[in-house]
Every structure is written in C-alpha cells, then in structure tokens.
Design an enzyme around this catalytic site. Sequence first.
Site, PDB file in Angstrom:
ATOM      1  N   SER A 183      -3.058  -0.341   7.155  1.00 18.70           N
ATOM      2  CA  SER A 183      -2.435  -0.264   5.827  1.00 18.70           C
ATOM      3  C   SER A 183      -3.453  -0.254   4.701  1.00 18.70           C
ATOM      4  O   SER A 183      -3.169   0.252   3.605  1.00 18.70           O
ATOM      5  CB  SER A 183      -1.468  -1.436   5.634  1.00 18.70           C
ATOM      6  OG  SER A 183      -2.135  -2.677   5.801  1.00 18.70           O
ATOM      7  N   GLY A 243       0.083  -1.641   9.840  1.00 17.91           N
ATOM      8  CA  GLY A 243       0.361  -2.518  10.967  1.00 17.91           C
ATOM      9  C   GLY A 243      -0.438  -2.228  12.221  1.00 17.91           C
ATOM     10  O   GLY A 243      -0.322  -2.959  13.205  1.00 17.91           O
ATOM     11  N   ASN A 267      -5.644  -6.380  11.377  1.00 17.29           N
ATOM     12  CA  ASN A 267      -4.389  -6.902  11.930  1.00 17.29           C
ATOM     13  C   ASN A 267      -4.630  -7.701  13.216  1.00 17.29           C
ATOM     14  O   ASN A 267      -3.893  -8.645  13.505  1.00 17.29           O
ATOM     15  CB  ASN A 267      -3.401  -5.762  12.178  1.00 17.29           C
ATOM     16  CG  ASN A 267      -2.854  -5.197  10.871  1.00 17.29           C
ATOM     17  OD1 ASN A 267      -2.426  -5.931   9.999  1.00 17.29           O
ATOM     18  ND2 ASN A 267      -2.894  -3.881  10.743  1.00 17.29           N
ATOM     19  N   ASP A 284       0.719  -9.962  -2.325  1.00 13.59           N
ATOM     20  CA  ASP A 284       0.493 -10.548  -1.007  1.00 13.59           C
ATOM     21  C   ASP A 284      -0.916 -11.084  -0.829  1.00 13.59           C
ATOM     22  O   ASP A 284      -1.224 -11.758   0.153  1.00 13.59           O
ATOM     23  CB  ASP A 284       0.829  -9.547   0.102  1.00 13.59           C
ATOM     24  CG  ASP A 284      -0.032  -8.282   0.056  1.00 13.59           C
ATOM     25  OD1 ASP A 284      -1.019  -8.242  -0.696  1.00 13.59           O
ATOM     26  OD2 ASP A 284       0.298  -7.321   0.790  1.00 13.59           O
ATOM     27  N   HIS A 343      -3.486  -6.668   0.137  1.00 13.77           N
ATOM     28  CA  HIS A 343      -3.624  -5.233  -0.121  1.00 13.77           C
ATOM     29  C   HIS A 343      -4.070  -4.982  -1.565  1.00 13.77           C
ATOM     30  O   HIS A 343      -3.481  -5.535  -2.499  1.00 13.77           O
ATOM     31  CB  HIS A 343      -2.306  -4.514   0.155  1.00 13.77           C
ATOM     32  CG  HIS A 343      -1.894  -4.590   1.590  1.00 13.77           C
ATOM     33  ND1 HIS A 343      -1.045  -5.561   2.070  1.00 13.77           N
ATOM     34  CD2 HIS A 343      -2.247  -3.814   2.656  1.00 13.77           C
ATOM     35  CE1 HIS A 343      -0.876  -5.383   3.372  1.00 13.77           C
ATOM     36  NE2 HIS A 343      -1.591  -4.334   3.745  1.00 13.77           N
TER      37      HIS A 343
END
Length: 221
Positions: free
Chosen positions: A43, A80, A108, A189, A192
């Site tokens: 991502s 993801g 991830n 978040d 990002h």
Amino acid sequence: MNNAFIQAVIYACLILAACGKEEPPSAPPEIQSTGTIVAMGDSLTEGLGVPEEKAYPALLQKALRDKGYGYRVVNAGISGETSSGARSRIGWVLRMKPDIVILETGANDGLRGLDPELIRRNIRDIVDAFTSEGIVVVLAGMKTLPNLGPAYSKMFADVYTDAGGDSDVILIPFFLEGVAGVPALNQSDGIHPTADGYARVVEHILPYVTEAIVRHQKQSR
C-alpha cells in the site's frame, strides 16, 4: 494619390506590423521514453488514501522527467501484500519488461510479526529473479514498529541490510526517511503518507533511482 502609392503604403504597414509581433513561446521538446521502471510493493507503493497522481510512482515519474529522464514509472503496488505475495508476482512483473524495479515489500510482514528469515528468503528470491534478467533493482529498506521489541526490530532491519549488501542491489536504507513519525506528513493511521509525505519520499529516493538509471544506461551500451 494614385492606387499604386496607396498599395505601397499598405504593404509597408503590413511589414511593420508583422515585425512588431512577438513569436509565441515554443513548447518544450517532448522527452522520449527511454525505459520502464516498475514500482513493486504494497500500500505504500499503491498510494492508499491519496489520488493515483499523488502516489509516489506518479510523482517520481514527474521528478525524473523534470530532470530530463524519459523513464515511465509503473505503479505495481497492492495494498496488504506481504513479501510472500510479492514473490508470487515475479512472473507478472517480468511480463512488464522493466529495466529497473523498485522493490518495496516486507512492511506488512513486520506488522504481523512474521519470521524475518522468511522475509529475507522472499526478498532474496525476488532480487535474484530480477537481476538474473539484467534488471537493476532498487531495494527500499523498511523498519517495523517498536511494539514487537528491540530484538525483532533489529532482525527485521537487518533483512534489508543483508539483501542490499549485494553489489547488484541499490539499497535505500529507509524508504520513509523523514516521513515516518511526522504527523503532518502522514494520514490519520500514522502509517501511510499524505500527498506531501509522498513528495518527501520522492525527494529522498530520487538519488537512488538516478543511480539505477545511470547503471541501466551503462548496461544498455
């Protein structure tokens, strides 16, 4: 006053008017495409939460063209994705016929606390698959969150140092340098980047990508 005289005066005026006109500015020469860069990742590459034109691959292509490099940058990011998922996509990326691959993967894995040795093997396999085809690899180093403890954080960071120790790989020590942990450059978040954050990412990685371009051009001679 005869007609010949009047025509001569009109002709002279037309010449003076034409001389006084400014030529419209010429358009800058179009930069011809000289290669393909595939930005492969999760991502952070895809640009989750920002428009496609504000994700780092699009901004990188613009930055390169501003410097006169006619490379097309393809966004091959999948949100993801783990390093195992990236490894499974090697053939798909090869079909794009890249000259350079920017590999950003493993974040991830770190969030899930996966075995660093697994991440190392996956990255090594991906790098070997590309370099064996003469593709220049830029490896984006990552760091994990500190909640899994200092021992895991060090093992995770060492994955990239070890993989980037190969002379065939151009290592970016930390992809999010100057962005990670800066609230103004990250979305809510805290993971990002915002559009401004991605602009900072491009500033940081541009010298490494330029080095890859120079290497590719030498190989192509």
